[in-house]
Design a protein around this motif. Structure first.
Motif, PDB file in Angstrom:
ATOM      1  N   PHE A  63      41.119  37.732  24.656  1.00 42.72           N
ATOM      2  CA  PHE A  63      41.880  37.273  25.825  1.00 42.72           C
ATOM      3  C   PHE A  63      40.946  36.766  26.928  1.00 42.72           C
ATOM      4  CE2 PHE A  63      43.452  38.350  30.081  1.00 42.72           C
ATOM      5  CZ  PHE A  63      44.559  37.525  30.132  1.00 42.72           C
ATOM      6  N   LEU A  64      39.886  37.501  27.181  1.00 40.04           N
ATOM      7  CA  LEU A  64      38.939  37.075  28.215  1.00 40.04           C
ATOM      8  C   LEU A  64      38.292  35.744  27.843  1.00 40.04           C
ATOM      9  CD1 LEU A  64      37.237  40.464  29.179  1.00 40.04           C
ATOM     10  CD2 LEU A  64      38.863  39.131  30.528  1.00 40.04           C
ATOM     11  N   ILE A  77      39.632  33.336  26.016  1.00 43.00           N
ATOM     12  CA  ILE A  77      40.622  32.283  26.247  1.00 43.00           C
ATOM     13  C   ILE A  77      40.794  32.017  27.743  1.00 43.00           C
ATOM     14  CG2 ILE A  77      43.057  31.680  25.983  1.00 43.00           C
ATOM     15  CD1 ILE A  77      43.075  33.260  23.392  1.00 43.00           C
ATOM     16  N   ALA A  78      40.816  33.102  28.529  1.00 45.17           N
ATOM     17  CA  ALA A  78      40.982  32.944  29.977  1.00 45.17           C
ATOM     18  C   ALA A  78      39.833  32.151  30.583  1.00 45.17           C
ATOM     19  CB  ALA A  78      41.089  34.316  30.647  1.00 45.17           C
ATOM     20  N   VAL A  79      38.608  32.441  30.108  1.00 46.92           N
ATOM     21  CA  VAL A  79      37.446  31.704  30.620  1.00 46.92           C
ATOM     22  C   VAL A  79      37.547  30.224  30.267  1.00 46.92           C
ATOM     23  CG1 VAL A  79      34.950  31.410  30.382  1.00 46.92           C
ATOM     24  CG2 VAL A  79      35.914  33.696  30.663  1.00 46.92           C
ATOM     25  N   MET A  85      40.328  28.475  29.611  1.00 50.74           N
ATOM     26  CA  MET A  85      41.398  27.858  30.382  1.00 50.74           C
ATOM     27  C   MET A  85      41.000  27.671  31.844  1.00 50.74           C
ATOM     28  SD  MET A  85      43.638  27.245  28.159  1.00 50.74           S
ATOM     29  CE  MET A  85      44.958  26.683  29.229  1.00 50.74           C
ATOM     30  N   TYR A  86      40.253  28.630  32.383  1.00 49.58           N
ATOM     31  CA  TYR A  86      39.796  28.518  33.778  1.00 49.58           C
ATOM     32  C   TYR A  86      38.863  27.325  33.940  1.00 49.58           C
ATOM     33  CZ  TYR A  86      37.364  29.629  38.121  1.00 49.58           C
ATOM     34  OH  TYR A  86      36.810  29.569  39.365  1.00 49.58           O
ATOM     35  N   ARG A  87      37.945  27.164  33.008  1.00 51.78           N
ATOM     36  CA  ARG A  87      37.009  26.051  33.100  1.00 51.78           C
ATOM     37  C   ARG A  87      37.728  24.719  32.938  1.00 51.78           C
ATOM     38  NH1 ARG A  87      31.500  26.769  29.889  1.00 51.78           N
ATOM     39  NH2 ARG A  87      31.159  24.881  31.116  1.00 51.78           N
TER      40      ARG A  87
END
Length: 416
Positions: free
Chosen positions: A127-128, A130-132, A134-136
């Motif tokens: 999850f982290l 994917i979150a990184v 998507m954030y970028r």
């Protein structure tokens, strides 16, 4: 109001391109989700296999160590039992364990916490990740949109800025369309400015051609008036002379309005002394107001100033004073007052005349508008010209009815 054809054409192209890019983005997201699911499944399988192997090894090591410590002579038997997988041994061992209530659920309870913790840890890492990602991606989109927005803002501010080129992405087509549209609009604007300048030059030439015969006729009427001053014809000549003067002022006002519309009227921004400017504006009306038995009151203190154009400010205030004088009866008063604050310099022109009809106030500054109390020979451009000249110098004007009766014009010249 309709959009510019270039913007409509560009908007249609951009809409189609956005739909295509959205489909591509959705496909990419689906592929990314599939890849992430496969990787997560593989990671989970590997982790569960490792945990299960670790648990099994620990349990075998515990059992073997416990038996070996009590019966060292059974070392070879124990090793052979671990190496060989016999169904009979499994059945015998299972029967023995069940006899003493050692079931699969007991071992499952012991290992459940470890397995759940490991699974949650793996999914949190996924999850982290994917979150990184998507954030970028979000930050990249924000940077691209901010860049395009900054470019359009600078163009709107009149800065000639080149659109920065970046790599190919989902905004590349929009970037190209924006650049082409801005180039086309810039060329259109330059052509429009050239057209305005040509119009202003032509109007100036026309005004000059009109003023030349008007001046000649005016001089001839003055000569005629000197020769027949005391005869009946003298009244007609004086009438003609007055109408010629009115026509000259009308041509001059129309020319000024045309230059304002064309954007070719140049105004200065220097400190303007309010008292000196108002004195200059009132000077041409002193004799007229004396003949009308009107009183002009001009405040002389305290000193006040603003940044503007002395000549065009005088022209604007002269039109306001003319309006007040024309609508004030004999014995009436026209008052000029002013004050200066930190934000603006305010000038108030008011009279004791007939004032405004309530329905006229919203339309007073419209060109060629004639209110209910307008004079028969009024054209309706004096107040419109005054408003345009004031706003050209970062000023504002409003009209209102005095509580005591009469008209009031409030002009504010802002510092910024």
């Amino acid at each position: 109001m309709g959009l510019h054809p270039l913007l409509r054409q560009s908007g249609a192209s951009v809409t189609g391109w956005n739909q295509l890019m959205n489909r591509r983005r959705n496909i990419k997201l689906l592929l990314l989700a599939f890849v992430v699911a496969v990787i997560a499944g593989l990671c989970m399988g590997i982790a569960m296999s490792w945990i299960a192997s670790k648990v099994s090894y620990t349990q075998i090591a515990q059992f073997t160590g416990s038996l070996y410590s009590r019966h060292p002579e059974l070392e070879q038997v124990l090793l052979q039992g671990i190496h060989d997988h016999s169904t009979a041994d499994v059945s015998a061992g299972s029967e023995l364990l069940h006899r003493y209530r050692y079931t699969e659920h007991l071992l499952d309870d012991r290992n459940r916490q470890l397995i759940i913790t490991g699974s949650l840890g793996i999914w949190m890492v996924v999850f982290l990740g994917i979150a990184v990602i998507m954030y970028r991606l979000g930050k990249q989109r924000e940077a691209r949109v901010a860049g395009l927005t900054s470019y359009l803002y600078s163009i709107n501010q009149g800065m000639d800025r080149v659109l920065p080129r970046t790599g190919e992405d989902e905004y590349s087509f929009l970037e190209d369309e924006l650049y082409k549209t801005v180039v086309e609009l810039r060329q259109t604007r330059e052509l429009a400015l050239q057209g305005r300048q040509i119009l202003a030059d032509n109007l100036a030439d026309i005004a000059h051609q009109i003023k030349t015969p008007l001046t000649s006729v005016s001089l001839m009427t003055e000569l005629l008036a000197d020769n027949i001053r005391n005869s009946e014809d003298g009244l007609y000549v004086e009438n003609i002379h007055n109408q010629l003067g009115r026509l000259e002022r009308l041509v001059s006002s129309l020319l000024t309005l045309s230059r304002l519309d064309a954007g070719t009227l140049e105004v200065q921004r220097y400190p303007v002394d309010v008292y000196a400017m108002l004195t200059s504006a009132a000077e041409p009306l002193v004799e007229v107001m004396e003949r009308r038995k009107q009183t002009l009151i001009l405040q002389s203190t305290p000193a006040a100033s603003y940044l503007g154009d002395f000549h065009w400010s005088t022209e604007a205030m002269l039109n306001l004073l003319k309006n007040c004088s024309e609508h004030t009866p004999a014995g009436g008063i026209v008052t000029l007052s002013y004050e200066q604050t930190a934000l603006y310099t305010k000038i108030v022109v008011e009279d004791t005349g007939t004032g405004f009809a309530p329905e006229d106030i919203p339309h007073l500054f419209e060109r060629f508008y004639r209110g209910k109390n307008a004079r028969k020979d009024s054209v309706g451009i004096g107040l419109a010209l005054a408003k345009s000249l004031i706003e050209k110098q970062n000023g504002r004007i409003r009209a209102e009815e005095r509580a005591e009766g009469g008209a009031r014009f409030v002009v504010k010249w802002y510092e910024h």
